[in-house]
Motif scaffolding. Structure first.
Motif, PDB file in Angstrom:
ATOM      1  N   GLN A 244      10.748 -28.104   7.299  1.00 17.24           N
ATOM      2  CA  GLN A 244      10.627 -28.548   8.683  1.00 17.24           C
ATOM      3  C   GLN A 244       9.548 -27.786   9.457  1.00 17.24           C
ATOM      4  O   GLN A 244       9.284 -28.091  10.611  1.00 17.24           O
ATOM      5  N   ILE A 245       8.959 -26.768   8.811  1.00 17.03           N
ATOM      6  CA  ILE A 245       7.960 -25.957   9.503  1.00 17.03           C
ATOM      7  C   ILE A 245       6.773 -25.660   8.597  1.00 17.03           C
ATOM      8  O   ILE A 245       6.858 -25.768   7.374  1.00 17.03           O
ATOM      9  N   TYR A 246       5.680 -25.261   9.233  1.00 20.96           N
ATOM     10  CA  TYR A 246       4.562 -24.643   8.525  1.00 20.96           C
ATOM     11  C   TYR A 246       4.796 -23.143   8.574  1.00 20.96           C
ATOM     12  O   TYR A 246       4.993 -22.569   9.645  1.00 20.96           O
ATOM     13  N   LEU A 247       4.760 -22.511   7.420  1.00 23.50           N
ATOM     14  CA  LEU A 247       5.118 -21.105   7.298  1.00 23.50           C
ATOM     15  C   LEU A 247       3.899 -20.264   6.932  1.00 23.50           C
ATOM     16  O   LEU A 247       3.194 -20.570   5.969  1.00 23.50           O
ATOM     17  N   ALA A 248       3.673 -19.223   7.720  1.00 29.74           N
ATOM     18  CA  ALA A 248       2.525 -18.335   7.489  1.00 29.74           C
ATOM     19  C   ALA A 248       2.995 -16.889   7.411  1.00 29.74           C
ATOM     20  O   ALA A 248       3.893 -16.475   8.138  1.00 29.74           O
ATOM     21  N   THR A 249       2.374 -16.124   6.522  1.00 28.22           N
ATOM     22  CA  THR A 249       2.564 -14.682   6.524  1.00 28.22           C
ATOM     23  C   THR A 249       1.212 -14.029   6.239  1.00 28.22           C
ATOM     24  O   THR A 249       0.184 -14.692   6.215  1.00 28.22           O
ATOM     25  N   LYS A 250       1.240 -12.709   6.026  1.00 27.33           N
ATOM     26  CA  LYS A 250      -0.018 -11.967   5.965  1.00 27.33           C
ATOM     27  C   LYS A 250      -0.014 -11.004   4.782  1.00 27.33           C
ATOM     28  O   LYS A 250       1.032 -10.731   4.190  1.00 27.33           O
ATOM     29  N   THR A 251      -1.184 -10.478   4.484  1.00 28.57           N
ATOM     30  CA  THR A 251      -1.320  -9.499   3.417  1.00 28.57           C
ATOM     31  C   THR A 251      -2.221  -8.361   3.879  1.00 28.57           C
ATOM     32  O   THR A 251      -3.108  -8.561   4.706  1.00 28.57           O
ATOM     33  N   GLY A 252      -1.956  -7.167   3.360  1.00 30.78           N
ATOM     34  CA  GLY A 252      -2.773  -6.001   3.695  1.00 30.78           C
ATOM     35  C   GLY A 252      -2.082  -4.980   4.567  1.00 30.78           C
ATOM     36  O   GLY A 252      -2.573  -3.860   4.721  1.00 30.78           O
ATOM     37  N   THR A 253      -0.922  -5.343   5.134  1.00 28.77           N
ATOM     38  CA  THR A 253      -0.250  -4.410   6.047  1.00 28.77           C
ATOM     39  C   THR A 253       1.201  -4.156   5.664  1.00 28.77           C
ATOM     40  O   THR A 253       1.996  -3.746   6.503  1.00 28.77           O
ATOM     41  N   HIS A 254       1.543  -4.408   4.406  1.00 30.69           N
ATOM     42  CA  HIS A 254       2.893  -4.035   3.970  1.00 30.69           C
ATOM     43  C   HIS A 254       3.018  -2.518   4.054  1.00 30.69           C
ATOM     44  O   HIS A 254       2.129  -1.790   3.579  1.00 30.69           O
ATOM     45  N   PRO A 255       4.080  -1.996   4.667  1.00 27.87           N
ATOM     46  CA  PRO A 255       4.201  -0.537   4.840  1.00 27.87           C
ATOM     47  C   PRO A 255       4.060   0.260   3.545  1.00 27.87           C
ATOM     48  O   PRO A 255       3.539   1.375   3.555  1.00 27.87           O
ATOM     49  N   LYS A 256       4.503  -0.301   2.419  1.00 31.87           N
ATOM     50  CA  LYS A 256       4.404   0.416   1.145  1.00 31.87           C
ATOM     51  C   LYS A 256       2.990   0.406   0.587  1.00 31.87           C
ATOM     52  O   LYS A 256       2.610   1.290  -0.175  1.00 31.87           O
ATOM     53  N   TRP A 257       2.215  -0.622   0.949  1.00 30.27           N
ATOM     54  CA  TRP A 257       0.877  -0.793   0.382  1.00 30.27           C
ATOM     55  C   TRP A 257      -0.131  -1.001   1.507  1.00 30.27           C
ATOM     56  O   TRP A 257      -1.041  -1.821   1.399  1.00 30.27           O
ATOM     57  N   LEU A 258       0.041  -0.233   2.561  1.00 36.27           N
ATOM     58  CA  LEU A 258      -0.774  -0.417   3.762  1.00 36.27           C
ATOM     59  C   LEU A 258      -2.260  -0.224   3.456  1.00 36.27           C
ATOM     60  O   LEU A 258      -2.659   0.780   2.865  1.00 36.27           O
ATOM     61  N   GLY A 259      -3.054  -1.181   3.863  1.00 43.45           N
ATOM     62  CA  GLY A 259      -4.500  -1.081   3.675  1.00 43.45           C
ATOM     63  C   GLY A 259      -4.988  -1.422   2.293  1.00 43.45           C
ATOM     64  O   GLY A 259      -6.169  -1.209   1.976  1.00 43.45           O
ATOM     65  N   ASP A 260      -4.127  -1.990   1.454  1.00 47.56           N
ATOM     66  CA  ASP A 260      -4.533  -2.377   0.102  1.00 47.56           C
ATOM     67  C   ASP A 260      -5.010  -3.826   0.134  1.00 47.56           C
ATOM     68  O   ASP A 260      -4.207  -4.758   0.204  1.00 47.56           O
ATOM     69  N   TYR A 261      -6.328  -4.012   0.072  1.00 50.36           N
ATOM     70  CA  TYR A 261      -6.912  -5.349   0.074  1.00 50.36           C
ATOM     71  C   TYR A 261      -7.528  -5.690  -1.273  1.00 50.36           C
ATOM     72  O   TYR A 261      -8.371  -6.580  -1.379  1.00 50.36           O
ATOM     73  N   SER A 262      -7.088  -4.983  -2.301  1.00 51.98           N
ATOM     74  CA  SER A 262      -7.557  -5.280  -3.656  1.00 51.98           C
ATOM     75  C   SER A 262      -6.903  -6.558  -4.150  1.00 51.98           C
ATOM     76  O   SER A 262      -5.944  -7.068  -3.557  1.00 51.98           O
ATOM     77  N   ALA A 263      -7.423  -7.091  -5.249  1.00 53.34           N
ATOM     78  CA  ALA A 263      -6.831  -8.291  -5.838  1.00 53.34           C
ATOM     79  C   ALA A 263      -5.377  -8.034  -6.224  1.00 53.34           C
ATOM     80  O   ALA A 263      -4.485  -8.837  -5.918  1.00 53.34           O
ATOM     81  N   GLU A 264      -5.139  -6.898  -6.883  1.00 52.13           N
ATOM     82  CA  GLU A 264      -3.782  -6.583  -7.331  1.00 52.13           C
ATOM     83  C   GLU A 264      -2.844  -6.398  -6.136  1.00 52.13           C
ATOM     84  O   GLU A 264      -1.714  -6.898  -6.124  1.00 52.13           O
ATOM     85  N   GLY A 265      -3.324  -5.675  -5.123  1.00 57.13           N
ATOM     86  CA  GLY A 265      -2.500  -5.439  -3.944  1.00 57.13           C
ATOM     87  C   GLY A 265      -2.207  -6.723  -3.188  1.00 57.13           C
ATOM     88  O   GLY A 265      -1.100  -6.922  -2.669  1.00 57.13           O
ATOM     89  N   THR A 266      -3.191  -7.611  -3.121  1.00 56.16           N
ATOM     90  CA  THR A 266      -3.018  -8.881  -2.423  1.00 56.16           C
ATOM     91  C   THR A 266      -1.977  -9.745  -3.131  1.00 56.16           C
ATOM     92  O   THR A 266      -1.064 -10.284  -2.506  1.00 56.16           O
ATOM     93  N   ARG A 267      -2.101  -9.856  -4.440  1.00 55.72           N
ATOM     94  CA  ARG A 267      -1.138 -10.670  -5.191  1.00 55.72           C
ATOM     95  C   ARG A 267       0.264 -10.068  -5.094  1.00 55.72           C
ATOM     96  O   ARG A 267       1.247 -10.802  -4.898  1.00 55.72           O
ATOM     97  N   ARG A 268       0.371  -8.769  -5.224  1.00 55.04           N
ATOM     98  CA  ARG A 268       1.681  -8.118  -5.136  1.00 55.04           C
ATOM     99  C   ARG A 268       2.322  -8.381  -3.773  1.00 55.04           C
ATOM    100  O   ARG A 268       3.510  -8.698  -3.675  1.00 55.04           O
TER     101      ARG A 268
END
Length: 299
Positions: free
Chosen positions: A74-98
Protein backbone atom coordinates in the motif's frame (compact mmCIF):
# COMPACT_ATOMS: atom_id res chain seq x y z
CA UNK A 1 -9.59 15.70 1.59
CA UNK A 2 -7.63 13.33 -0.60
CA UNK A 3 -3.94 14.15 -0.73
CA UNK A 4 -2.82 15.12 -4.24
CA UNK A 5 -0.23 12.91 -5.91
CA UNK A 6 2.75 13.95 -7.97
CA UNK A 7 5.14 12.15 -10.27
CA UNK A 8 8.49 11.65 -8.52
CA UNK A 9 10.83 12.46 -11.40
CA UNK A 10 11.93 9.70 -13.73
CA UNK A 11 10.77 7.04 -11.27
CA UNK A 12 7.20 7.73 -12.42
CA UNK A 13 6.07 6.84 -8.90
CA UNK A 14 2.88 8.76 -8.11
CA UNK A 15 3.54 9.85 -4.53
CA UNK A 16 1.28 11.75 -2.18
CA UNK A 17 2.49 15.31 -1.57
CA UNK A 18 2.73 14.46 2.13
CA UNK A 19 4.93 11.51 3.02
CA UNK A 20 5.85 10.03 6.39
CA UNK A 21 9.39 10.31 7.72
CA UNK A 22 10.47 7.47 9.97
CA UNK A 23 12.81 9.28 12.34
CA UNK A 24 10.11 10.07 14.91
CA UNK A 25 8.94 6.50 15.40
CA UNK A 26 12.50 5.29 15.94
CA UNK A 27 12.99 7.18 19.19
CA UNK A 28 13.51 5.46 22.52
CA UNK A 29 10.50 6.98 24.25
CA UNK A 30 8.16 5.75 21.51
CA UNK A 31 6.71 2.28 21.99
CA UNK A 32 6.33 -0.35 19.28
CA UNK A 33 2.55 -0.02 19.56
CA UNK A 34 2.67 3.76 19.06
CA UNK A 35 4.95 3.40 16.05
CA UNK A 36 2.78 0.75 14.44
CA UNK A 37 -0.35 2.85 15.03
CA UNK A 38 1.36 5.87 13.42
CA UNK A 39 2.23 3.95 10.25
CA UNK A 40 -1.24 2.41 10.07
CA UNK A 41 -2.89 5.82 10.49
CA UNK A 42 -0.73 7.29 7.73
CA UNK A 43 -1.82 4.53 5.36
CA UNK A 44 -5.48 4.99 6.38
CA UNK A 45 -5.21 8.69 5.51
CA UNK A 46 -3.88 7.82 2.07
CA UNK A 47 -0.20 8.67 2.64
CA UNK A 48 1.68 6.37 0.28
CA UNK A 49 5.36 7.23 0.80
CA UNK A 50 7.33 6.16 3.87
CA UNK A 51 11.00 7.02 4.44
CA UNK A 52 13.21 5.45 7.08
CA UNK A 53 16.90 4.78 7.76
CA UNK A 54 19.16 2.53 9.84
CA UNK A 55 20.23 5.76 11.55
CA UNK A 56 16.77 6.25 13.05
CA UNK A 57 17.02 3.92 16.04
CA UNK A 58 14.21 1.35 16.04
CA UNK A 59 12.51 2.81 12.98
CA UNK A 60 13.19 0.09 10.40
CA UNK A 61 12.21 -2.74 12.75
CA UNK A 62 9.01 -0.96 13.74
CA UNK A 63 8.12 -0.16 10.16
CA UNK A 64 8.56 -3.85 9.40
CA UNK A 65 6.15 -4.75 12.18
CA UNK A 66 3.64 -2.20 10.92
CA UNK A 67 3.73 -3.46 7.33
CA UNK A 68 2.89 -7.08 8.14
CA UNK A 69 -0.41 -8.42 6.92
CA UNK A 70 -0.44 -6.97 3.41
CA UNK A 71 0.24 -3.31 4.10
CA UNK A 72 3.63 -3.33 2.36
CA UNK A 73 2.03 -3.04 -1.06
CA UNK A 74 0.00 0.00 0.00
CA UNK A 75 3.05 2.28 0.17
CA UNK A 76 6.30 3.18 -1.51
CA UNK A 77 9.04 2.26 0.93
CA UNK A 78 12.42 3.97 1.10
CA UNK A 79 15.44 3.54 3.34
CA UNK A 80 19.08 4.58 3.27
CA UNK A 81 22.61 3.26 3.36
CA UNK A 82 25.85 4.60 4.82
CA UNK A 83 24.65 5.64 8.27
CA UNK A 84 23.99 2.39 10.08
CA UNK A 85 25.44 2.94 13.59
CA UNK A 86 27.50 -0.28 13.35
CA UNK A 87 28.91 0.58 9.92
CA UNK A 88 28.75 4.36 9.99
CA UNK A 89 30.40 5.97 6.98
CA UNK A 90 30.91 2.71 5.09
CA UNK A 91 30.10 3.47 1.45
CA UNK A 92 32.00 0.52 0.02
CA UNK A 93 30.28 -2.08 -2.14
CA UNK A 94 30.41 -4.62 0.68
CA UNK A 95 29.16 -2.14 3.27
CA UNK A 96 26.35 -0.97 1.00
CA UNK A 97 25.11 -4.48 0.30
CA UNK A 98 25.35 -5.47 3.96
CA UNK A 99 23.38 -2.40 5.01
CA UNK A 100 20.64 -2.88 2.41
CA UNK A 101 20.27 -6.58 3.15
CA UNK A 102 20.02 -5.79 6.86
CA UNK A 103 17.34 -3.21 6.13
CA UNK A 104 15.35 -5.62 3.97
CA UNK A 105 15.33 -8.14 6.79
CA UNK A 106 14.21 -5.61 9.40
CA UNK A 107 11.57 -4.15 7.10
CA UNK A 108 10.23 -7.59 6.23
CA UNK A 109 10.29 -6.96 2.50
CA UNK A 110 12.03 -8.43 -0.51
CA UNK A 111 12.63 -5.08 -2.21
CA UNK A 112 12.87 -1.32 -1.67
CA UNK A 113 11.13 1.20 -3.87
CA UNK A 114 13.98 3.61 -3.20
CA UNK A 115 17.37 3.39 -1.51
CA UNK A 116 19.26 6.60 -0.82
CA UNK A 117 22.93 7.05 -0.05
CA UNK A 118 22.77 8.89 3.26
CA UNK A 119 24.83 11.83 4.49
CA UNK A 120 28.31 11.13 3.08
CA UNK A 121 30.94 13.57 4.28
CA UNK A 122 32.49 13.54 0.82
CA UNK A 123 31.29 12.29 -2.54
CA UNK A 124 34.55 10.59 -3.53
CA UNK A 125 33.97 7.36 -1.56
CA UNK A 126 30.40 7.19 -2.88
CA UNK A 127 30.96 7.72 -6.60
CA UNK A 128 34.25 5.80 -6.82
CA UNK A 129 34.29 2.82 -9.14
CA UNK A 130 32.81 -0.21 -7.38
CA UNK A 131 31.54 1.86 -4.42
CA UNK A 132 28.02 2.63 -3.15
CA UNK A 133 26.33 3.88 -6.31
CA UNK A 134 27.77 1.08 -8.44
CA UNK A 135 26.66 -1.53 -5.91
CA UNK A 136 23.17 -0.04 -5.76
CA UNK A 137 23.00 -0.37 -9.54
CA UNK A 138 23.85 -4.07 -9.18
CA UNK A 139 21.21 -4.49 -6.52
CA UNK A 140 18.70 -2.80 -8.79
CA UNK A 141 19.48 -5.31 -11.55
CA UNK A 142 18.87 -8.06 -8.98
CA UNK A 143 15.44 -6.66 -8.12
CA UNK A 144 16.35 -5.70 -4.55
CA UNK A 145 15.78 -1.99 -5.15
CA UNK A 146 13.83 -0.11 -7.79
CA UNK A 147 15.35 3.38 -7.69
CA UNK A 148 18.46 5.11 -6.35
CA UNK A 149 18.79 8.41 -4.52
CA UNK A 150 20.96 10.68 -2.42
CA UNK A 151 19.93 12.20 0.89
CA UNK A 152 22.30 14.90 2.13
CA UNK A 153 22.18 18.58 3.00
CA UNK A 154 25.09 19.81 0.85
CA UNK A 155 23.63 21.14 -2.39
CA UNK A 156 26.91 20.67 -4.25
CA UNK A 157 26.80 16.93 -3.49
CA UNK A 158 23.33 16.70 -5.00
CA UNK A 159 24.45 18.72 -7.99
CA UNK A 160 27.35 16.35 -8.67
CA UNK A 161 25.13 13.28 -8.36
CA UNK A 162 22.57 14.79 -10.74
CA UNK A 163 25.22 15.76 -13.29
CA UNK A 164 26.78 12.29 -13.15
CA UNK A 165 23.37 10.73 -13.73
CA UNK A 166 23.69 8.34 -10.78
CA UNK A 167 20.45 9.27 -8.98
CA UNK A 168 16.75 9.10 -9.76
CA UNK A 169 15.78 11.08 -6.65
CA UNK A 170 17.32 13.57 -4.24
CA UNK A 171 16.28 14.24 -0.66
CA UNK A 172 17.16 17.74 0.49
CA UNK A 173 16.29 18.89 3.98
CA UNK A 174 15.95 22.08 6.02
CA UNK A 175 16.63 24.27 3.00
CA UNK A 176 13.15 24.80 1.64
CA UNK A 177 11.09 26.10 4.54
CA UNK A 178 9.43 29.35 5.54
CA UNK A 179 12.76 30.46 7.00
CA UNK A 180 15.18 29.09 4.41
CA UNK A 181 14.78 28.57 0.64
CA UNK A 182 18.36 28.03 -0.54
CA UNK A 183 17.45 24.72 -2.20
CA UNK A 184 15.40 26.34 -4.96
CA UNK A 185 18.23 26.43 -7.54
CA UNK A 186 19.03 22.79 -6.75
CA UNK A 187 15.39 21.89 -7.28
CA UNK A 188 15.39 23.58 -10.68
CA UNK A 189 18.48 21.59 -11.70
CA UNK A 190 16.82 18.38 -10.55
CA UNK A 191 13.69 19.15 -12.54
CA UNK A 192 15.75 19.86 -15.66
CA UNK A 193 17.24 16.38 -15.33
CA UNK A 194 13.94 14.68 -14.41
CA UNK A 195 15.25 13.82 -10.95
CA UNK A 196 12.57 13.50 -8.29
CA UNK A 197 12.66 15.89 -5.32
CA UNK A 198 11.85 15.00 -1.72
CA UNK A 199 11.83 17.86 0.77
CA UNK A 200 12.70 16.85 4.31
CA UNK A 201 11.83 18.75 7.47
CA UNK A 202 9.53 21.44 6.06
CA UNK A 203 8.80 22.42 9.66
CA UNK A 204 12.52 22.93 10.39
CA UNK A 205 12.90 20.15 12.95
CA UNK A 206 9.85 21.35 14.85
CA UNK A 207 10.71 25.04 14.83
CA UNK A 208 7.63 25.77 12.70
CA UNK A 209 5.33 23.29 14.43
CA UNK A 210 3.04 25.98 15.80
CA UNK A 211 4.57 26.18 19.27
CA UNK A 212 6.13 29.55 20.11
CA UNK A 213 9.84 29.29 19.14
CA UNK A 214 12.57 30.20 21.59
CA UNK A 215 14.92 32.60 19.72
CA UNK A 216 17.71 32.08 22.26
CA UNK A 217 18.39 28.51 21.28
CA UNK A 218 20.38 27.05 18.41
CA UNK A 219 21.41 23.60 17.22
CA UNK A 220 23.90 22.13 14.81
CA UNK A 221 21.30 22.42 12.07
CA UNK A 222 19.39 25.58 13.01
CA UNK A 223 21.09 28.92 13.58
CA UNK A 224 19.94 31.43 16.15
CA UNK A 225 18.95 33.87 13.40
CA UNK A 226 16.61 31.24 12.00
CA UNK A 227 14.96 30.91 15.40
CA UNK A 228 14.38 34.65 15.32
CA UNK A 229 12.78 34.38 11.86
CA UNK A 230 10.57 31.57 13.14
CA UNK A 231 9.42 33.75 16.04
CA UNK A 232 8.37 36.51 13.62
CA UNK A 233 6.46 34.00 11.53
CA UNK A 234 4.77 32.59 14.61
CA UNK A 235 3.67 36.09 15.62
CA UNK A 236 2.28 36.74 12.14
CA UNK A 237 0.30 33.51 12.18
CA UNK A 238 -0.96 34.10 15.73
CA UNK A 239 -2.07 37.66 14.93
CA UNK A 240 -4.17 36.33 12.05
CA UNK A 241 -5.57 33.38 13.95
CA UNK A 242 -3.65 30.91 11.81
CA UNK A 243 -1.67 27.80 12.66
CA UNK A 244 2.01 28.11 11.76
CA UNK A 245 2.14 24.33 11.19
CA UNK A 246 -0.46 24.67 8.42
CA UNK A 247 1.52 27.46 6.78
CA UNK A 248 4.86 25.66 7.07
CA UNK A 249 3.65 22.41 5.54
CA UNK A 250 1.58 24.06 2.82
CA UNK A 251 4.41 26.42 1.89
CA UNK A 252 6.41 23.37 0.89
CA UNK A 253 3.46 21.59 -0.71
CA UNK A 254 2.70 24.68 -2.82
CA UNK A 255 6.13 24.39 -4.48
CA UNK A 256 5.38 22.41 -7.66
CA UNK A 257 8.99 21.29 -8.07
CA UNK A 258 8.69 19.14 -4.94
CA UNK A 259 7.33 15.61 -5.31
CA UNK A 260 6.68 14.90 -1.65
CA UNK A 261 7.55 16.31 1.76
CA UNK A 262 8.54 14.38 4.86
CA UNK A 263 7.41 15.02 8.42
CA UNK A 264 8.66 12.77 11.21
CA UNK A 265 5.57 11.96 13.27
CA UNK A 266 6.07 10.05 16.54
CA UNK A 267 2.50 8.75 16.87
CA UNK A 268 -0.88 8.63 15.18
CA UNK A 269 -1.92 11.98 16.64
CA UNK A 270 1.02 13.74 15.01
CA UNK A 271 0.30 11.96 11.72
CA UNK A 272 -3.24 13.36 11.85
CA UNK A 273 -1.97 16.84 12.73
CA UNK A 274 0.35 16.89 9.73
CA UNK A 275 -2.38 15.56 7.45
CA UNK A 276 -4.79 18.28 8.62
CA UNK A 277 -2.08 20.90 8.11
CA UNK A 278 -1.46 19.70 4.56
CA UNK A 279 -5.16 19.81 3.69
CA UNK A 280 -6.37 22.86 5.67
CA UNK A 281 -7.81 25.78 3.76
CA UNK A 282 -5.60 28.87 3.87
CA UNK A 283 -6.87 32.06 2.17
CA UNK A 284 -4.79 33.12 -0.83
CA UNK A 285 -4.42 36.59 0.69
CA UNK A 286 -2.45 35.04 3.54
CA UNK A 287 0.17 33.76 1.12
CA UNK A 288 0.76 37.21 -0.32
CA UNK A 289 1.32 38.68 3.14
CA UNK A 290 3.53 35.78 4.07
CA UNK A 291 5.59 36.22 0.91
CA UNK A 292 6.15 39.87 1.74
CA UNK A 293 7.29 38.98 5.25
CA UNK A 294 9.64 36.21 4.09
CA UNK A 295 11.36 38.53 1.66
CA UNK A 296 11.74 41.19 4.34
CA UNK A 297 13.41 38.86 6.83
CA UNK A 298 17.20 39.26 7.12
CA UNK A 299 19.26 36.48 5.58
Amino acid sequence: MVLPRRRLGRTNLEVTVLGMGGAGIGRGEVTDAEAIAAVHRAIELGINYLDTSPLYGESERRVGLALKGGKREQIYLATKTGTHPKWLGDYSAEGTRRSVENSLELLGTSYLDLCLVHDPGSMEPVIAEGAAFDELQKMRSEGLIRYIGLGVRQHEFHQLAIELGVVDVILTYLDYTLIQQTAISLMRLAEENDVGIINGSPIAMGLLSGVKPNPNTATDHIRRSEHQKALQLWKLASDQGLNLLDLAIQFSVRQPLIGTILTGSKNATEVEQNYRAATAEVPESVWQGLSDLIHSLPV
